[in-house]
Design an enzyme around this catalytic site. Sequence first.
Site, PDB file in Angstrom:
ATOM      1  CD  GLU A 167      -1.037   1.364  -1.808  1.00 43.29           C
ATOM      2  OE1 GLU A 167      -1.875   1.466  -2.721  1.00 43.29           O
ATOM      3  OE2 GLU A 167       0.128   0.994  -1.996  1.00 43.29           O
ATOM      4  CE1 TYR A 179      -3.751  -2.163  -4.759  1.00 42.03           C
ATOM      5  CE2 TYR A 179      -4.532  -0.164  -3.694  1.00 42.03           C
ATOM      6  CZ  TYR A 179      -3.531  -0.867  -4.319  1.00 42.03           C
ATOM      7  OH  TYR A 179      -2.306  -0.305  -4.477  1.00 42.03           O
ATOM      8  CG  ASP A 199      -3.765  -2.156  -9.030  1.00 39.85           C
ATOM      9  OD1 ASP A 199      -3.408  -3.212  -9.587  1.00 39.85           O
ATOM     10  OD2 ASP A 199      -3.178  -1.075  -9.191  1.00 39.85           O
TER      11      ASP A 199
END
Length: 297
Positions: free
Chosen positions: A36, A121, A139
């Site tokens: 991520e 996020y 996102d």
Amino acid sequence: MSVSLAGAATVWFDATARDLPWREPGTTPWGVLVSEIMLQQTPVSRVTPVWLAWLERWPTPSAMAHDPDQPAAAIRMWGRLGYPRRALRLHQCAVAAVERHDGEIPDDLDALLALPGVGSYTARAVAAFAFGQRHPVVDTNVRRFVARAVGGKAEAGPATTQRDLDAVEELLPTNPADAARASAAFMELGAVVCVARSPRCAACPVATTCAWRRAGSPPADVPGQRTQTYAGTDRQVRGLLMAVLRDAEGPVPPARLDVVWPDAVQRHRALASLLTDGLVVSDGNRYALPGTPSGTQ
DNA sequence: GAAACGTGGCA
DNA sequence: TTGCCAAGTTT
């Protein structure tokens, strides 16, 4: 209505999702977190090889936190992914996991948000994808997909607000595992079908119900704000300086840095900001990545 | 809330 | 060739 959107997206996702390495069964929460952070503002194609090498060398937060070559090794492994502060913060995440969470990536949303470099996020993405929790994961892909499919607009608004979270939360199935899969499906749709330019509506599983399509696919009402030119900025100079230090064996004299940019004022400003960020260290004479063996601190 | 923060591919 | 765009966060 909202269930059918998530349902259609999930069916499509199960059938056509890309085989990305961090989606393999058995990927740890640490592996998910690494992916991520690497994927922030960075395309999948460039992340994949670095993610594989990273997880092979540092399969756990503890492995990274106890590596004596850190954080220089992390910055070097980061390579040319861009925004190298992310490498530093990922190392800090590993240290925090060892110091505060018994070497594990926490599953609590607030604990995730407290990790360096982990924002709204990323925290929700890890909670959903690594731990199967039910959180809206918003996102740029999800915002664009929802803006079109639900809002009927060509583009999403500028920022991730509480309203964005609320709007996406309403779309999620009640079951946590299903909600997490729906979030992955929304992201995948935004990444490969409902793309910013020339969306591939013919391949979209929700094209018949898409509010934007039903409205005749109107263009964006507001012109997008122009992006800052990169050439000649401090960011470019920082990148050039970091490239020298990444490729160097150890500390380098100033002359090695002087050659990358002719404007001394801007070069010194960029170097000073790198020192402030902790991406570079100096003994007042030579410069090195932080923690470089035989280097200066 | 705006601005800073890297890099490379593609139309 | 230039500008847009890519799974954001921090200050």
